[in-house]
Design a protein around this motif. Structure first.
Motif, PDB file in Angstrom:
ATOM      1  N   ARG A 128       1.058  -1.314   0.000  1.00  0.00           N
ATOM      2  CA  ARG A 128       0.783   0.419   0.316  1.00  0.00           C
ATOM      3  C   ARG A 128       0.816   1.353  -0.487  1.00  0.00           C
ATOM      4  O   ARG A 128       1.514   1.459   0.881  1.00  0.00           O
ATOM      5  N   VAL A 129       1.280   2.449  -1.236  1.00  0.00           N
ATOM      6  CA  VAL A 129       1.842   3.442  -1.490  1.00  0.00           C
ATOM      7  C   VAL A 129       0.447   4.661  -0.499  1.00  0.00           C
ATOM      8  O   VAL A 129      -0.778   4.512  -1.177  1.00  0.00           O
ATOM      9  N   ILE A 130       1.420   5.341   0.007  1.00  0.00           N
ATOM     10  CA  ILE A 130       0.807   7.070   0.712  1.00  0.00           C
ATOM     11  C   ILE A 130       1.937   7.368   0.114  1.00  0.00           C
ATOM     12  O   ILE A 130       2.355   8.078   1.491  1.00  0.00           O
ATOM     13  N   PRO A 131       1.843   7.776  -1.032  1.00  0.00           N
ATOM     14  CA  PRO A 131       2.706   8.853  -0.801  1.00  0.00           C
ATOM     15  C   PRO A 131       2.456  10.602  -0.347  1.00  0.00           C
ATOM     16  O   PRO A 131       1.544  11.270   0.551  1.00  0.00           O
ATOM     17  N   GLY A 132       3.863  11.200   0.304  1.00  0.00           N
ATOM     18  CA  GLY A 132       3.975  12.032   1.180  1.00  0.00           C
ATOM     19  C   GLY A 132       4.142  11.105   3.102  1.00  0.00           C
ATOM     20  O   GLY A 132       4.117  12.683   4.048  1.00  0.00           O
ATOM     21  N   GLN A 133       3.568   9.741   2.972  1.00  0.00           N
ATOM     22  CA  GLN A 133       3.817   9.320   4.684  1.00  0.00           C
ATOM     23  C   GLN A 133       4.125   8.436   4.307  1.00  0.00           C
ATOM     24  O   GLN A 133       3.660   7.284   4.928  1.00  0.00           O
TER      25      GLN A 133
ATOM     26  N   LYS B  46       5.724   6.297   7.148  1.00  0.00           N
ATOM     27  CA  LYS B  46       5.293   5.371   7.344  1.00  0.00           C
ATOM     28  C   LYS B  46       4.288   5.108   7.612  1.00  0.00           C
ATOM     29  O   LYS B  46       4.062   3.897   8.731  1.00  0.00           O
ATOM     30  N   GLU B  47       3.493   5.811   7.205  1.00  0.00           N
ATOM     31  CA  GLU B  47       1.746   5.528   7.272  1.00  0.00           C
ATOM     32  C   GLU B  47       1.754   3.795   6.642  1.00  0.00           C
ATOM     33  O   GLU B  47       0.597   3.176   6.418  1.00  0.00           O
ATOM     34  N   GLU B  48       2.497   3.715   5.077  1.00  0.00           N
ATOM     35  CA  GLU B  48       2.269   3.189   4.066  1.00  0.00           C
ATOM     36  C   GLU B  48       3.429   2.000   4.670  1.00  0.00           C
ATOM     37  O   GLU B  48       3.397   1.508   5.421  1.00  0.00           O
ATOM     38  N   ASP B  49       3.148   0.771   3.500  1.00  0.00           N
ATOM     39  CA  ASP B  49       4.003  -0.514   3.889  1.00  0.00           C
ATOM     40  C   ASP B  49       5.158  -0.624   3.883  1.00  0.00           C
ATOM     41  O   ASP B  49       5.709   0.145   2.942  1.00  0.00           O
ATOM     42  N   TYR B  50       5.716  -1.424   4.820  1.00  0.00           N
ATOM     43  CA  TYR B  50       7.027  -0.902   5.078  1.00  0.00           C
ATOM     44  C   TYR B  50       7.567  -2.081   3.429  1.00  0.00           C
ATOM     45  O   TYR B  50       6.954  -3.198   3.479  1.00  0.00           O
ATOM     46  N   PHE B  51       8.756  -1.928   2.943  1.00  0.00           N
ATOM     47  CA  PHE B  51       9.427  -2.062   2.028  1.00  0.00           C
ATOM     48  C   PHE B  51       9.477  -4.395   2.423  1.00  0.00           C
ATOM     49  O   PHE B  51       9.439  -4.885   1.592  1.00  0.00           O
ATOM     50  N   TYR B  52      10.297  -3.803   3.595  1.00  0.00           N
ATOM     51  CA  TYR B  52      11.095  -5.573   3.877  1.00  0.00           C
ATOM     52  C   TYR B  52       9.550  -6.317   4.868  1.00  0.00           C
ATOM     53  O   TYR B  52       9.259  -7.544   4.460  1.00  0.00           O
ATOM     54  N   ALA B  53       8.745  -5.516   4.852  1.00  0.00           N
ATOM     55  CA  ALA B  53       7.027  -6.567   5.281  1.00  0.00           C
ATOM     56  C   ALA B  53       6.875  -7.054   3.628  1.00  0.00           C
ATOM     57  O   ALA B  53       5.905  -8.308   3.482  1.00  0.00           O
ATOM     58  N   ASN B  54       6.911  -6.489   2.579  1.00  0.00           N
ATOM     59  CA  ASN B  54       6.088  -7.125   1.581  1.00  0.00           C
ATOM     60  C   ASN B  54       7.481  -6.438   0.660  1.00  0.00           C
ATOM     61  O   ASN B  54       6.620  -5.761  -0.075  1.00  0.00           O
ATOM     62  N   PRO B  55       8.007  -7.182   0.150  1.00  0.00           N
ATOM     63  CA  PRO B  55       9.033  -6.751  -0.919  1.00  0.00           C
ATOM     64  C   PRO B  55       8.206  -7.362  -2.631  1.00  0.00           C
ATOM     65  O   PRO B  55       9.287  -8.710  -2.838  1.00  0.00           O
ATOM     66  N   HIS B  56       7.599  -7.178  -2.914  1.00  0.00           N
ATOM     67  CA  HIS B  56       6.471  -7.440  -4.009  1.00  0.00           C
ATOM     68  C   HIS B  56       7.528  -7.785  -5.450  1.00  0.00           C
ATOM     69  O   HIS B  56       7.140  -8.412  -5.950  1.00  0.00           O
ATOM     70  N   GLU B  57       8.272  -6.510  -5.704  1.00  0.00           N
ATOM     71  CA  GLU B  57       9.867  -6.542  -6.054  1.00  0.00           C
ATOM     72  C   GLU B  57       9.521  -8.318  -6.651  1.00  0.00           C
ATOM     73  O   GLU B  57      10.477  -8.133  -8.334  1.00  0.00           O
ATOM     74  N   CYS B  58      10.373  -8.535  -5.269  1.00  0.00           N
ATOM     75  CA  CYS B  58      11.050  -9.953  -5.324  1.00  0.00           C
ATOM     76  C   CYS B  58      10.583 -10.783  -5.171  1.00  0.00           C
ATOM     77  O   CYS B  58      11.036 -12.232  -5.095  1.00  0.00           O
ATOM     78  N   LEU B  59       8.682 -11.278  -5.229  1.00  0.00           N
ATOM     79  CA  LEU B  59       8.400 -11.809  -5.461  1.00  0.00           C
ATOM     80  C   LEU B  59       7.057 -12.076  -6.500  1.00  0.00           C
ATOM     81  O   LEU B  59       5.924 -12.425  -6.009  1.00  0.00           O
ATOM     82  N   GLY B  60       7.759 -12.387  -7.553  1.00  0.00           N
ATOM     83  CA  GLY B  60       6.758 -12.559  -8.765  1.00  0.00           C
ATOM     84  C   GLY B  60       6.398 -14.248  -8.697  1.00  0.00           C
ATOM     85  O   GLY B  60       7.050 -14.858  -7.808  1.00  0.00           O
ATOM     86  N   PRO B  61       5.520 -14.721  -9.717  1.00  0.00           N
ATOM     87  CA  PRO B  61       5.315 -16.331 -10.094  1.00  0.00           C
ATOM     88  C   PRO B  61       7.083 -16.404 -10.261  1.00  0.00           C
ATOM     89  O   PRO B  61       7.595 -16.042 -10.179  1.00  0.00           O
ATOM     90  N   ALA B  62       6.103 -18.350  -9.321  1.00  0.00           N
ATOM     91  CA  ALA B  62       7.296 -19.069  -9.440  1.00  0.00           C
ATOM     92  C   ALA B  62       8.202 -18.948 -10.837  1.00  0.00           C
ATOM     93  O   ALA B  62       9.526 -18.960 -10.487  1.00  0.00           O
ATOM     94  N   ARG B  63       7.794 -18.925 -11.763  1.00  0.00           N
ATOM     95  CA  ARG B  63       8.611 -19.321 -13.176  1.00  0.00           C
ATOM     96  C   ARG B  63       9.583 -17.888 -12.642  1.00  0.00           C
ATOM     97  O   ARG B  63      11.210 -18.028 -13.535  1.00  0.00           O
TER      98      ARG B  63
END
Length: 501
Positions: free
Chosen positions: A466-471, A473-490
């Protein structure tokens, strides 16, 4: 009639053919090898001169690496058994003209420092700096004297990143007496801030020390290659020492002997309660003690805190009693094996009495390891936290009672290893339900149904941050959900290409 020249015997002809082919193959191999060497030298020369070059694939562990179908515990145990048997082939060293040296003074506990180290590697790589092995926090509440090498496997850290950034154990002799420029980077900054504001300072002073490193890099909006590098550092380069991994793997093996187990990160420790001002369920004497402690630490900026207001906003860790109600409502059976990942619980065994009554199969590290095995870890809270980290990543279910750094970093690691279940407790709504139940405005059945429904979508299912521009501290933390590194298994199995920024 001319006399016909005699043909050589068949065996001789075969040897002649083989000899010719062998010579040809040797010549071809020499030409290929020479071409590879020449091309490699050419690429290194371009890099040294600062001339842009082609991005070439390099065989290296991938931060998007796939995972087999084994459980998280099997993966952790197997990794620990194999990690130090035979060192892998080193990636080729990246040659570049360094713009200066980066000293890093980490602050906070284990997981806050871990995330900061990943960020600082990314910064060093982006600015073409030479990074000195980070210094760990020895001044915080825990007063742990451990150095980087007491927690992490130094040589693996340096070697696994040698194709990205040069890391040295100490400054060269010519800089040993130079006073570095000390500064605190602005929190949640993007790569452009470091390029425009920090790089000129490093070039001028040659040695710069970052005295604060927590949350100094943005969660979102960074180049994809930098995000993947943060993942690679976290899940590949930062490996605990062999002694820590050996004990962690032993603990997981012992827990596995009786089947599945869950980890409860019960962050109900004195420092957390004093810092947060959360005193729900504490006596007047305990509240006074926690308040005195909060005022004793000048770097804890918030002093006057309304504990009940903070609790109702969902900003306090659940008490052991509240946690017991939630576990029962979620349907965990009485014989569930629960590993408690935490330091000393504030209030001791008395505060754990309700939890132990409802779930008697509770385990702590002191029950899994001997006094001799734990002796060197005593008074080293960061090393103890490393053991909890390994067990937490390997568990069948991970349940944190608050959303601190360990909760977030472990959740992200479990996502990376296959989206293993982490129950993200909605504390704000939970305390409302708990109060209604304790005031007898909800029956047990109504309470249990409400708790289950509340958390059906909070089990670490694949999602984007969840991205909250300008906030930040309130948005989701990168290391809790590094979705850039969690693509499909392939895609996770594809190897990263060398990062060129």
């Amino acid at each position: 009639m001319a006399k016909q020249k005699a043909s050589p015997p068949a065996a001789v002809r075969r040897r002649l053919r083989l000899g010719g082919a062998g010579a040809s193959a040797v010549g071809w191999a020499l030409r290929v090898a020479s071409s590879i060497v020449a091309w490699t030298l050419f690429l290194h020369l371009l890099t040294f001169l600062g001339i842009p070059r082609l991005t070439l694939p390099i065989v290296r562990p991938s931060c998007l690496g796939g995972r087999n179908n084994s459980t998280a515990a099997d993966a952790v145990v197997a990794a620990g058994e194999a990690a130090h048997l035979a060192p892998p082939a080193l990636p080729p060293r990246r040659l570049y003209k360094s713009n200066g040296y980066l000293l890093v003074s980490c602050n906070g506990g284990l997981n806050q420092m871990r995330a900061a180290i990943c960020d600082m590697v990314a910064v060093a790589r982006y600015l073409n700096l030479t990074m000195v092995i980070p210094e760990l926090d020895k001044q915080s509440f825990w007063a742990d004297p451990s150095d980087f090498g007491d927690i992490f496997y130094v040589n693996h850290f340096i070697d696994s990143l040698r194709d990205e950034v040069k890391i040295v154990k100490e400054l060269p002799q010519k800089f040993s007496e130079k006073v570095p420029l000390s500064m605190q980077p602005i929190s949640w900054s993007n790569e452009k801030y470091y390029l425009r504001q920090i790089l000129p300072l490093v070039r001028k002073h040659k040695v710069v020390r970052f005295t604060k490193t927590d949350s100094r890099l943005a969660n979102n909006g960074l180049p994809l290659k930098l995000q993947k590098l943060r993942c690679y550092v976290n899940y590949n380069a930062l490996r605990f020492t062999p002694s820590i991994e050996a004990l962690g793997n032993k603990m997981v093996s012992v827990l596995r002997r009786t089947g599945s187990f869950i980890v409860l990160h019960l962050r109900y420790e004195m420092d957390m309660l004093a810092f947060s001002g959360c005193t729900h369920g504490c006596s007047d004497e305990e509240t006074e003690e926690l308040t005195r402690m909060r005022y004793a630490y000048p770097w804890w900026k918030e002093k006057e805190i309304d504990s009940e207001k903070k609790r109702l906003e969902g900003l306090c860790p659940l008490t052991p009693g509240e946690t017991t109600l939630v576990l029962k409502a979620l349907g965990f059976p009485r014989d569930t094996r629960i590993y408690i990942a935490s330091g000393e619980i504030y209030g001791g065994e008395q505060r754990l009495a309700v939890l132990k009554t409802e779930f008697p199969n509770i385990v702590r590290k002191e029950m899994l390891l001997s006094d001799d095995e734990l002796r060197s870890f005593r008074k080293h809270s960061t090393q103890m936290a490393a053991l909890d980290y390994l067990v937490s990543v390997a568990s069948d279910v991970f349940i944190p009672s608050n959303d601190g750094n360990m909760a977030k970093v472990v959740e992200g690691h479990r996502r990376f290893t296959g989206f293993h279940k982490t129950i993200q407790l909605d504390r704000k709504k939970l305390v409302e339900l708990i109060d209604l139940f304790e005031d007898q405005e909800l029956s047990w059945e109504e309470f249990s149904v409400a708790v289950k429904e509340l958390h059906m979508g909070r089990m670490s299912q694949p999602t984007r941050r969840r991205v909250i521009p300008g906030q930040p501290k309130e948005e989701d933390y990168f290391y809790a959900n590094p979705h850039e590194c969690l693509g499909p298994a392939r895609k996770r199995r594809e190897r990263l290409k060398h990062i060129e920024i």
